[in-house]
Scaffold this motif. Structure first.
Motif, PDB file in Angstrom:
ATOM      1  N   TYR A  98       0.825  -1.206   0.000  1.00  0.00           N
ATOM      2  CA  TYR A  98       0.000   0.000   0.000  1.00  0.00           C
ATOM      3  C   TYR A  98       0.860   1.258   0.000  1.00  0.00           C
ATOM      4  CZ  TYR A  98      -3.984  -3.068   0.882  1.00  0.00           C
ATOM      5  OH  TYR A  98      -4.945  -4.039   0.775  1.00  0.00           O
ATOM      6  N   GLY A 130     -11.391  -9.427  -8.872  1.00  0.00           N
ATOM      7  CA  GLY A 130     -11.622 -10.336  -7.765  1.00  0.00           C
ATOM      8  C   GLY A 130     -11.987 -11.728  -8.244  1.00  0.00           C
ATOM      9  N   THR A 143     -16.198  -4.804  -9.966  1.00  0.00           N
ATOM     10  CA  THR A 143     -14.890  -4.755  -9.301  1.00  0.00           C
ATOM     11  C   THR A 143     -15.101  -4.409  -7.827  1.00  0.00           C
ATOM     12  OG1 THR A 143     -14.621  -2.427  -9.960  1.00  0.00           O
ATOM     13  CG2 THR A 143     -13.617  -4.100 -11.381  1.00  0.00           C
ATOM     14  N   PRO A 144     -15.811  -5.269  -7.087  1.00  0.00           N
ATOM     15  CA  PRO A 144     -16.049  -4.987  -5.660  1.00  0.00           C
ATOM     16  C   PRO A 144     -14.764  -5.202  -4.858  1.00  0.00           C
ATOM     17  CG  PRO A 144     -16.952  -7.132  -6.236  1.00  0.00           C
ATOM     18  CD  PRO A 144     -16.431  -6.530  -7.506  1.00  0.00           C
ATOM     19  N   ILE A 145     -14.316  -4.182  -4.167  1.00  0.00           N
ATOM     20  CA  ILE A 145     -13.004  -4.256  -3.542  1.00  0.00           C
ATOM     21  C   ILE A 145     -12.942  -5.338  -2.462  1.00  0.00           C
ATOM     22  CG2 ILE A 145     -13.408  -2.503  -1.744  1.00  0.00           C
ATOM     23  CD1 ILE A 145     -10.483  -1.495  -2.561  1.00  0.00           C
ATOM     24  N   HIS A 146     -14.082  -5.628  -1.823  1.00  0.00           N
ATOM     25  CA  HIS A 146     -14.060  -6.646  -0.773  1.00  0.00           C
ATOM     26  C   HIS A 146     -13.896  -8.054  -1.353  1.00  0.00           C
ATOM     27  CE1 HIS A 146     -18.293  -6.556  -2.016  1.00  0.00           C
ATOM     28  NE2 HIS A 146     -18.394  -7.791  -1.568  1.00  0.00           N
ATOM     29  N   GLU A 147     -14.067  -8.198  -2.671  1.00  0.00           N
ATOM     30  CA  GLU A 147     -13.890  -9.511  -3.285  1.00  0.00           C
ATOM     31  C   GLU A 147     -12.544  -9.666  -3.990  1.00  0.00           C
ATOM     32  OE1 GLU A 147     -17.133 -10.745  -5.716  1.00  0.00           O
ATOM     33  OE2 GLU A 147     -18.640 -10.448  -4.150  1.00  0.00           O
ATOM     34  N   THR A 149      -8.872 -10.534  -4.048  1.00  0.00           N
ATOM     35  CA  THR A 149      -8.404 -11.584  -3.141  1.00  0.00           C
ATOM     36  C   THR A 149      -7.032 -11.345  -2.512  1.00  0.00           C
ATOM     37  OG1 THR A 149      -7.483 -12.813  -5.017  1.00  0.00           O
ATOM     38  CG2 THR A 149      -9.746 -13.334  -4.365  1.00  0.00           C
ATOM     39  N   ASN A 150      -6.369 -10.234  -2.834  1.00  0.00           N
ATOM     40  CA  ASN A 150      -5.034 -10.010  -2.250  1.00  0.00           C
ATOM     41  C   ASN A 150      -4.710  -8.521  -2.236  1.00  0.00           C
ATOM     42  OD1 ASN A 150      -3.509  -9.412  -4.912  1.00  0.00           O
ATOM     43  ND2 ASN A 150      -4.578 -11.345  -5.312  1.00  0.00           N
ATOM     44  N   ARG A 154      -5.869  -5.237  -4.568  1.00  0.00           N
ATOM     45  CA  ARG A 154      -6.577  -4.122  -3.950  1.00  0.00           C
ATOM     46  C   ARG A 154      -5.826  -2.814  -4.177  1.00  0.00           C
ATOM     47  NH1 ARG A 154      -8.550  -8.206  -0.512  1.00  0.00           N
ATOM     48  NH2 ARG A 154      -6.680  -8.316   0.778  1.00  0.00           N
TER      49      ARG A 154
END
Length: 340
Positions: A98, A130, A143-147, A149-150, A154
């Protein structure tokens, strides 16, 4: 002559794109911190093209050094590759990813905003989709950020949001978000290619190193996915085709489109074992492998619908899996230790 700034220019995709830019008559300034790349790649790019580029060793987290380079010339566009990119490492070291990827990008945007540069091509990734709900993936897929996978994926999706917000606040700038699938292969000369530090994180470099005798066997991560042979399926794209997509993106940005999004892939999904078989044919030797546990953050299958890139970018992948493996093997066999 158009002036292009390429971040991460000494890296795998960056060096191939610098070569295509030089061949097409662009002036190129490449910046890189060389944390996972080699300046030798750019020396070879210049030798292959017979043209020179300007290389500056700069870290995107060094905002003052970055500003100095960005302000040194009048750039027509920026192509932004510079990022950490290993899925497994991102799971183990999320803060590193990040900080490097997102803060580096915001620093770059500040610098180019001050310099008045209005065209920006971003190296995004299919990981932003995701876990796919359906295949093939189109640019309109969720493109749901909670899905995602790494942390690597993200960080790429977060950077897409940053770029959209930046463009909305600065309507005169244009942004192309290029979502890559799986870059493989090398330049046909065998002079430049993928040279990962340490143990490779991607499939083809690992297969190549097994074939050249640097590693004993390939670890196949997961043999129980719901795929044709139980191994992961991906859309592999020749790195030279991918590089050419960036030149097409520069052309599109000249039309002031605002924000545009394109998948860069072939539309074909190949399993790990299909890749192994194709590489065995290219190298003329068997590739020993062992199926091991899945890697954290991996998904079963992912491949593109590249129709939008063909219709709106005028771009289409030209190389198949045979060329990808043959060129990858030529690079590895001619350079068993990479650029070292």
């Amino acid at each position: 002559m158009k002036n292009i700034l390429v971040t991460g220019g000494a890296g795998y995709i960056g060096s191939h794109t610098c070569l295509e830019l030089l061949e097409a008559g662009f002036a190129v300034t490449a910046i890189d911190n060389l944390c996972n790349s080699s300046e030798e790649s750019l020396q070879r790019v210049q030798k292959l093209t017979g043209k020179t580029l300007d290389f500056q060793k700069v870290d995107l987290l060094d905002i003052d050094g970055l500003r100095k380079v960005v302000a040194s010339k009048k750039f027509d566009a920026v192509i932004h590759f510079a990022a950490l990119k290993a899925v497994g490492e991102s799971v183990a070291k999320p803060l590193l990813y990040y900080r490097n990827n997102i803060t580096g990008t915001t620093n770059l945007l500040e610098a180019i905003g001050e310099a008045g540069i209005k065209n920006f091509v971003f190296s995004s990734s299919a990981t932003v989709y995701g876990i796919p709900k359906s295949l093939p993936l189109t640019e309109d897929s969720d493109t749901p950020i909670h899905e995602v996978t790494n942390p690597y994926g993200r960080s790429k999706l977060m950077m897409e949001y940053v770029l959209r917000d930046w463009q909305a606040a600065n309507p005169k700038v244009n942004v192309a978000l290029l979502r890559y699938f799986n870059p493989v292969g090398a330049h046909a000369s065998g002079e430049i290619g993928e040279d990962p530090n340490g143990i490779p994180n991607n499939l083809l470099p690992f297969v190549s190193q097994v074939a050249v005798g640097k590693r004993d066997e390939l670890s196949v991560f997961g043999g129980d996915y719901e795929t044709k042979d139980g191994t992961g399926v991906r859309d592999y794209i020749h790195v030279v085709d991918l590089a050419k997509g960036h030149l097409k993106a520069i052309d599109v940005l000249e039309k002031d489109p605002g924000v545009v999004v394109f998948n860069l892939g072939t539309g074909n999904g190949y399993s790990v074992l299909e890749i192994v078989k194709a590489f065995e044919k290219a190298a003329g030797k068997p590739i020993p492998y062992k199926v091991v546990d899945r890697r954290p953050g991996d998904i079963a299958a992912c491949y593109a619908d590249p129709a939008k890139a063909e219709s709106e970018l005028g771009w289409k992948a030209e190389n198949g899996i045979e060329e990808m493996c043959a060129d990858g093997w030529k690079w590895q066999s001619q350079n068993p230790d990479g650029y070292k």
